[in-house]
Design a protein around this motif. Structure first.
Motif, short mmCIF file in Angstrom:
data_model
loop_
_atom_site.label_atom_id
_atom_site.label_comp_id
_atom_site.label_asym_id
_atom_site.label_seq_id
_atom_site.Cartn_x
_atom_site.Cartn_y
_atom_site.Cartn_z
N GLY A 41 -4.98 -1.06 1.20
CA GLY A 41 -5.23 0.06 0.33
C GLY A 41 -6.63 -0.43 0.52
O GLY A 41 -7.51 -0.82 0.02
N LEU B 113 -9.74 0.86 -2.91
CA LEU B 113 -10.14 0.59 -3.56
C LEU B 113 -12.03 0.64 -3.53
O LEU B 113 -12.78 -0.57 -3.40
CB LEU B 113 -10.38 -0.38 -4.86
N GLU C 146 -7.41 5.31 -12.64
CA GLU C 146 -7.07 5.27 -10.91
C GLU C 146 -6.83 4.19 -10.60
O GLU C 146 -6.43 3.88 -9.88
CB GLU C 146 -8.41 6.12 -10.37
N VAL C 147 -8.08 3.64 -10.74
CA VAL C 147 -7.70 2.23 -10.25
C VAL C 147 -6.96 0.98 -11.00
O VAL C 147 -5.98 0.53 -10.18
CB VAL C 147 -9.09 1.10 -10.33
N LYS D 32 -3.71 2.49 -9.17
CA LYS D 32 -3.12 1.48 -7.93
C LYS D 32 -2.76 0.05 -8.25
O LYS D 32 -1.73 0.47 -7.08
CB LYS D 32 -4.63 2.08 -7.12
N THR E 298 1.30 0.13 -9.22
CA THR E 298 1.56 0.92 -7.88
C THR E 298 1.68 -0.20 -6.77
O THR E 298 2.92 -0.21 -6.16
CB THR E 298 0.85 1.85 -7.17
N PHE E 299 0.33 -0.26 -6.27
CA PHE E 299 0.56 -1.59 -5.76
C PHE E 299 1.74 -2.87 -5.96
O PHE E 299 2.44 -3.18 -5.27
CB PHE E 299 -0.72 -2.57 -4.90
N PHE F 80 -6.58 -5.04 -0.63
CA PHE F 80 -7.15 -3.44 -0.63
C PHE F 80 -8.70 -4.52 -0.09
O PHE F 80 -9.07 -4.95 0.11
CB PHE F 80 -7.16 -4.30 -2.06
N SER G 99 -3.92 -7.90 -9.68
CA SER G 99 -3.12 -7.44 -8.34
C SER G 99 -2.98 -9.46 -8.23
O SER G 99 -3.87 -10.12 -8.36
CB SER G 99 -3.95 -6.86 -8.15
N SER H 3 -6.64 4.74 2.76
CA SER H 3 -7.46 5.21 1.18
C SER H 3 -6.55 5.11 0.63
O SER H 3 -6.97 5.25 -0.38
CB SER H 3 -7.23 6.69 1.69
N ASP H 4 -5.46 5.43 0.48
CA ASP H 4 -4.03 5.02 -0.67
C ASP H 4 -2.87 4.58 -0.10
O ASP H 4 -2.17 5.37 1.17
CB ASP H 4 -4.38 6.17 -1.29
N GLN I 167 0.96 4.43 -0.95
CA GLN I 167 2.10 5.07 -1.54
C GLN I 167 3.37 4.62 -0.41
O GLN I 167 3.51 4.52 0.32
CB GLN I 167 2.19 6.13 -1.33
#
Lengths: 446, 315
Positions: free
Chosen positions: A96, A98, A106-107, A110, A113-114, A131, A154, A296-297, A299
């Motif tokens: 992904g 960053l 936002e970071v 993410k 989620t990761f 990342f 992470s 880019s993301d 999900q």
């Protein structure tokens, strides 16, 4: 091409000293050629011969190792164009993006989620693993702080992205325990980037437009003593990316064109802003030779399908996929649920468990070890006989989990029901359908 | 010295097979290289996608995200077919005669044939008609469809080694093409093509259906068998494997647990609709890269994504 025994023999001392453990130098050379001996066993071989032999025996695509010492991941190291020719070894890493333009919140989201994006599947933990961290404003302090946040929040592998060596250096110092990749050396900054990668002993991406420019760049970098390189052809249109990935793989394998003998980075994040389209671009790169794909993301709705595809493409076709013998609870069964038995061929397991899960009937699925054979073959080979299956059911421990004493057997193994009834006198043997697709209707009818 | 792309030499080509009639007929196959390897060969006809229509309301069988785009037409195959063509621009349709399943409604052959005829009359795109894979029942149903739709150049399948004579003869007699289906095996695929040839079925009316595994559920077996098919056809001049490939993939993709689980049941897997569409689209891309010429797909958004990939790779 690997050297022949004779070609290797010519480079050996030819003294037949036996210190390598072989009776003659020729025997040792033959063993080397077939990969059964190591050159280091010969105490008298010249430095020049060592270099030549190392060059000849080096893998056509450099395996690049990433990550911390206790969890090393490898990319590259592939040896074939098609998986059925042998296997693909090192799965494409899914990354992904960053950037230093993202807010702290936002970071954090993410990273969260990761870390949660991990899926259990037949004993495997499927997850994205990287990342790409991008500098957008040339602020080394900000970049290092972002890298630090990723290190702390992470266990992701890291690719550091900037066109300025001093920025990358600031990030690399923070991330050095995970052996981050430096992105990217270009014709404009090759000297400084090469020197940095050499100093820190880190993998470096070489990025140039067009085959000639890229070959020139990697040749220059290897000339500086760098071994762990990655390729980015600069293409951002699918058709060209697809062609480049194929050309790099083929050039590295067939004519052993060393300048392209490295894993490839595909930045699909830079190909479109549409996350759905990015996912199918990534799927193209996973099937066709990408070492790393950067989205880019990350999900779960887009990453999960890619994880399954990657699992499929990188499964070793040489060995039958086998599921461990045992009891598999499907749809949360309890002591009154149905019990079914089948073989441990993974495709059998996937299809049968898929059908059962799809129809939502709680079931205990017993998987018996048949050495990876499907039902009909296992039955024909005597690995799914009444006695065998009966013994397995008794020892499986299912009677401690369920009170039901009906056992569903595959329709193709109907012939074992008599023997099975003798082996399991307290049980009722039910003959299931031959085709897995009829399982839901069958289960619902019970 | 300038770098030169090391090129594969191809000695064979995939046969062209035309399906349907009239202005909307489509031609499949004609490749002279591995799929989309356009730097060393040609793809005379780009792969096409047929949208799936059932002759019976899928009800619980289908996950909600698949029913949503068709919710007003699910009980009416003719309206459903029209919607695929008019609203979603389908280039072909695949009518699946689910109603004939002996383990289900067990509808008679004549009824299924009448439905096929009605669908055929309602649209102008080529139609693939699939039975349920039941050897005996398909051997009754598909010849009835062949007769009712005489001369329409449908694709009828799955034709298997146990019923190829009846269905093959009907296709021959009423001018249709066949989808020759074998269980994920190169040699069996070849063998069935030979048998069909001996029956008199012409090579240019045969598509190969290699049997399709779902994403995460055996897709890799199909993938490699298709790659081996293509290798034999293009580099080893194996004429009996030079047929275009059809994959009935949508059913395999959407029936798996991860496509059926709702957002409440599996929050960790993200949004069900997006996930399902991408499971289908990722499968489509994988099969296209392995050599598919005709895909049977379900969700309009997945069809759109697959078509984007086809047009970008083949442009």
């Amino acid at each position: 091409m690997a050297l022949t025994g004779i070609a290797i023999f010519k480079m050996l001392p030819k003294t037949n000293c036996k210190e390598c453990g072989f009776p003659t130098c020729l025997a040792f050379a033959m063993a080397l050629a077939s990969g059964k001996a190591e050159l280091a066993k010969c105490p008298y071989v010249s430095e020049e011969a060592k270099e030549q032999l190392a060059e000849a025996s080096a893998p056509p695509i450099r395996p690049v190792k990433l990550g911390p010492k206790d969890a090393v991941k490898t990319i590259g190291g592939e040896t074939v164009m098609f998986r059925h020719e042998k296997t693909f070894f090192n799965p494409t890493l899914i990354a992904g993006l960053l950037t230093t333009a993202m807010s702290d919140a936002e970071v954090s989201a993410k990273l969260d989620t990761f870390m949660k994006m991990q899926f259990e599947r037949v004993g495997l933990n499927l997850r994205p693993e990287m990342f790409a961290i991008q500098d957008v404003d040339g602020d080394a302090g900000k970049f290092a702080a972002l890298v630090k946040k990723v290190m702390e929040g992470s266990d992701a592998l890291i690719m550091l992205c900037s066109d300025k060596p001093e920025i990358l250096k600031a990030g690399a110092e923070v991330a050095k325990d995970r052996r981050p990749i430096l992105y990217a050396a270009t014709a404009a900054n090759a000297d400084a980037m090469g020197a940095l990668a050499k100093e820190l002993d880190l993998p470096l991406v070489a990025k140039a437009d067009g085959y000639d420019a890229l070959a020139e760049l990697t040749t220059k970098l290897t000339g500086m003593g760098l071994k762990d390189l990655l390729l980015d052809s600069g293409a951002r249109k699918l058709k060209q990316v697809f062609q480049d990935n194929i050309v790099f793989r083929r050039a590295a394998l067939v004519p052993k064109f060393r300048p392209f003998g490295f894993p490839v980075v595909n930045c699909v994040a830079e190909m479109t802003n549409d996350p759905m389209l990015q996912t199918v671009y990534a799927a193209t790169c996973i099937a066709k030779y990408g070492g790393i794909v950067v989205l880019s993301d990350l999900q779960p709705d887009s990453v999960f399908p890619l994880l399954l595809q990657r699992l499929n493409i990188y499964t070793d076709p040489q060995k039958p996929m086998i599921v461990t013998q045992g009891i598999y609870p499907l749809n949360n069964p309890d002591e009154n649920s149905l019990i079914a038995v089948t073989t441990n061929f993974a495709l059998t397991y996937f299809i049968v468990s898929g059908e059962i899960e799809g129809c939502k009937v709680p079931t205990w699925l017993l998987i018996k070890d048949t050495e990876g054979l499907s039902v009909m073959t296992a039955w024909a080979a005597g690995k799914f006989s009444g006695d065998d299956v009966g013994m397995f059911v008794k020892k499986s421990g299912i009677t401690e989990k369920a009170k039901t004493r009906s056992l569903i057997i595959p329709g193709y193994a109907a012939a074992i029901s008599g023997d099975l009834e003798e082996e399991l006198p307290d049980w009722k043997i039910l003959i299931g359908p031959r085709e897995a697709s009829h399982i839901p209707a069958f289960l619902k009818s019970l | 010295m300038a770098f030169e792309i090391p090129k594969q030499t191809y000695s064979g080509a995939i046969r062209s097979v035309t399906i349907g009639k009239g202005a909307k007929a489509i031609t499949l196959g004609g490749e002279t290289s591995y799929p989309f390897y356009l730097f060393e060969g040609e793809m005379a006809n780009i792969p096409k996608i047929a949208m799936e229509v059932w002759d019976t309301d899928p009800g619980e069988e289908w996950a909600d995200p698949c029913k949503e785009p068709f919710k007003d037409v699910l009980a009416d195959p003719v309206a459903w077919a029209k919607k695929c063509v008019n609203d979603y621009g389908a280039q072909a349709l695949a009518l699946i005669l689910v109603s004939t399943d002996p383990n289900g409604d067990n509808a008679p052959a004549e009824k299924a044939a009448a439905t096929a005829k009605k669908v055929l009359e309602a649209v102008d795109v080529p139609i693939i008609v699939y039975g349920t894979g039941n050897v005996e029942k398909d051997a009754e149903v598909l010849p009835a469809v062949a007769e009712a739709c005489q001369g329409a150049n449908l694709v009828l399948g799955p034709v298997q080694d146990k019923n190829y004579k009846k269905i093959g003869a009907a296709c021959l007699g009423y001018n249709h093409s066949v989808a020759a289906n074998t269980p994920i095996d190169v040699n069996l695929a070849k063998q069935l093509n030979i048998l069909l040839g001996q029956l008199g079925v012409k090579d240019n009316t045969i598509l190969v259906d290699p049997t399709t595994g779902g994403l995460g559920y055996g897709m890799e077996y199909t993938y490699s068998v298709m790659e081996r098919d293509r290798m034999a056809a293009l580099t080893q001049e194996d004429e009996k494997l030079q047929s275009p490939i059809i994959n009935y993939m949508s059913q395999e993709v959407w029936k798996v647990k991860e496509c059926k689980q709702t957002n409440e049941e599996a929050p960790q897997l993200g949004d069900q609709t997006k996930r399902g569409i991408l499971m289908e689209a990722v499968t489509a891309v994988s099969l296209l890269l392995a050599g598919a010429d005709l895909l049977i797909m379900r969700h309009p958004e997945a069809v759109k994504l697959a078509n984007t990939i086809i047009s970008e790779l083949a442009s």
